[in-house]
Design an enzyme around this catalytic site. Structure first.
Site, PDB file in Angstrom:
ATOM      1  N   HIS A 235     -30.944  20.265 -22.944  1.00 11.16           N
ATOM      2  CA  HIS A 235     -29.608  19.066 -22.926  1.00 11.16           C
ATOM      3  C   HIS A 235     -28.777  19.462 -23.917  1.00 11.16           C
ATOM      4  O   HIS A 235     -28.637  20.272 -24.852  1.00 11.16           O
ATOM      5  CB  HIS A 235     -30.322  17.653 -22.986  1.00 11.16           C
ATOM      6  CG  HIS A 235     -30.997  17.725 -24.485  1.00 11.16           C
ATOM      7  ND1 HIS A 235     -30.616  17.593 -25.596  1.00 11.16           N
ATOM      8  CD2 HIS A 235     -32.474  17.731 -24.736  1.00 11.16           C
ATOM      9  CE1 HIS A 235     -31.293  17.604 -26.465  1.00 11.16           C
ATOM     10  NE2 HIS A 235     -32.744  17.688 -26.009  1.00 11.16           N
TER      11      HIS A 235
ATOM     12  N   ASP B  67     -35.519  21.549 -26.198  1.00 15.52           N
ATOM     13  CA  ASP B  67     -35.444  22.690 -27.262  1.00 15.52           C
ATOM     14  C   ASP B  67     -37.133  23.286 -26.886  1.00 15.52           C
ATOM     15  O   ASP B  67     -37.388  24.622 -26.718  1.00 15.52           O
ATOM     16  CB  ASP B  67     -35.340  22.676 -28.354  1.00 15.52           C
ATOM     17  CG  ASP B  67     -36.105  21.272 -29.118  1.00 15.52           C
ATOM     18  OD1 ASP B  67     -36.757  20.716 -28.502  1.00 15.52           O
ATOM     19  OD2 ASP B  67     -35.808  20.932 -30.232  1.00 15.52           O
TER      20      ASP B  67
END
Length: 362
Positions: free
Chosen positions: A28, A273
């Site tokens: 994101h 991540d």
């Protein structure tokens, strides 16, 4: 292994070298912090107008830019007009990843004049598929798996990890004193690092003590890197963690190799991540750096005079990098590609659930 390539050196489809399908797994965009610590000068949510953990305007723009970049890259693969048979977007069930998927798709598929429902809105709705975290074994990878949990607990309690924690005791004590938190593990260190990094990127002034450990303290960086490698630390763990996702990827490419033409040309996955780190670790290509906002892994299936091969790339804010699997060149023969993932791939969720319950070996 990373090899930097220029933005102009991309492989383009020709009569003898045709892009058939692609998978994009992206993190994101920029967000506000979602964790604080006791002495955090910015722990009051009033410091973060969008709310804790939410996408920022910079993050929205970065994701839109990624979508535009993907449009340029896949302009020969995807028609300019959106159609559900050509692309399927999946996101974890989190605000920032859902919003990131929406904005990426806005950059990838700007509406044609015929598709506009309002002349003043240069956007069109595109579906995004998601699953509640507790049920998501594919992308969030949070559906409970008894076998995985046992293997992971064994790793965390292993002499190897205990030795690393002992080596890090000075760092843990320092962070505990400065943050007011009880820091005892690399997961705790990563949370502090993550919060400091979010503050720094949002132009907040960091406490003076933070500069002793952020961003270049080697011990802290090693601890953060280990935290991201642990979930897929070995093939047994990766098989249960990322096996379903790689199963989807291999199946997609196999459909195009077999000329079934029934699958979307592009699968787009919006994650975190940790999502990218799990995928990179599974492939043996994690470079010990936390995947930055809006970074993306690209897997691309090509055909060349009847032969099929796969290219894997990693895009972040510094450039685009070729990734190579062990025993495979960049232009990885499809047979070698599938052979590499054979120990990892889960054929379906039913099989995954059976394996998750099989803990008799322990």
């Amino acid at each position: 292994m990373f090899l930097l390539i220029g933005f102009c050196s991309f492989i383009t489809a020709t009569s003898s070298n045709k892009l058939l399908s692609a998978v994009v797994i992206h993190r994101h965009g920029d967000r506000n912090p979602f964790t604080t610590y006791k002495t955090d000068p910015y722990k009051d949510e009033s410091n973060w107008p969008e709310g804790f953990g939410q996408l920022t305007k910079i993050g929205i723009q970065r994701q839109y830019d990624l979508g535009v970049w993907l449009r340029n890259r896949y302009d020969t693969l995807l028609p300019s007009r959106y159609h559900p048979k050509n692309v399927k977007a999946t996101s974890t069930d989190v605000d920032r990843t859902l919003m990131s998927a929406e904005v990426t798709l806005a950059g990838l598929f700007p509406p044609s004049e015929a598709d506009k429902f309002n002349e003043n809105i240069n956007w069109q709705p595109i579906p995004i598929h998601t699953t509640p975290p507790k049920d998501d074994a594919l992308l969030a990878m949070k559906k409970f798996c008894k076998k995985y949990q046992q293997l992971f607990d064994d790793l965390l309690n292993s002499d190897h990890v205990k030795e690393i924690n002992e080596m890090n005791k000075e760092l843990y004590d320092f962070l505990s004193e400065k943050t007011g938190e009880n820091i005892t593990h690399v997961y705790d260190v990563e949370e502090i690092y993550n919060t400091l990094n979010t503050h720094y990127l949002a132009n907040r002034t960091l406490p003076q003590w933070a500069w002793e450990v952020y961003p270049d303290n080697l011990m802290m960086k090693a601890a953060v890197s280990l935290r991201f490698k642990l979930p897929c630390y070995n093939r047994e763990l990766a098989h249960l963690k990322t096996g379903l996702l790689f199963g989807e990827i291999v199946k997609l490419f196999q459909d195009f190799v077999d000329e079934l033409w029934k699958s979307p040309k592009l699968l787009l996955f919006s994650g975190h991540d940790s999502t990218l780190a799990d995928v990179l670790t599974t492939m043996g290509t994690f470079n010990d750096e936390v995947p930055s906002y809006s970074s993306a892994i690209l897997l691309e299936l090509y055909q060349n005079d009847g032969d099929h091969y796969v290219n894997i790339l990693f895009k972040n804010s510094t450039g685009v990098y070729n990734l190579t699997l062990e025993g495979c060149d960049f232009n990885c023969d499809f047979a070698n590609f599938t052979r590499f993932f054979e120990p990892i791939v889960q054929p379906n969720q039913t099989q995954w659930e059976k394996e998750c319950e099989n803990v008799s070996f322990i």
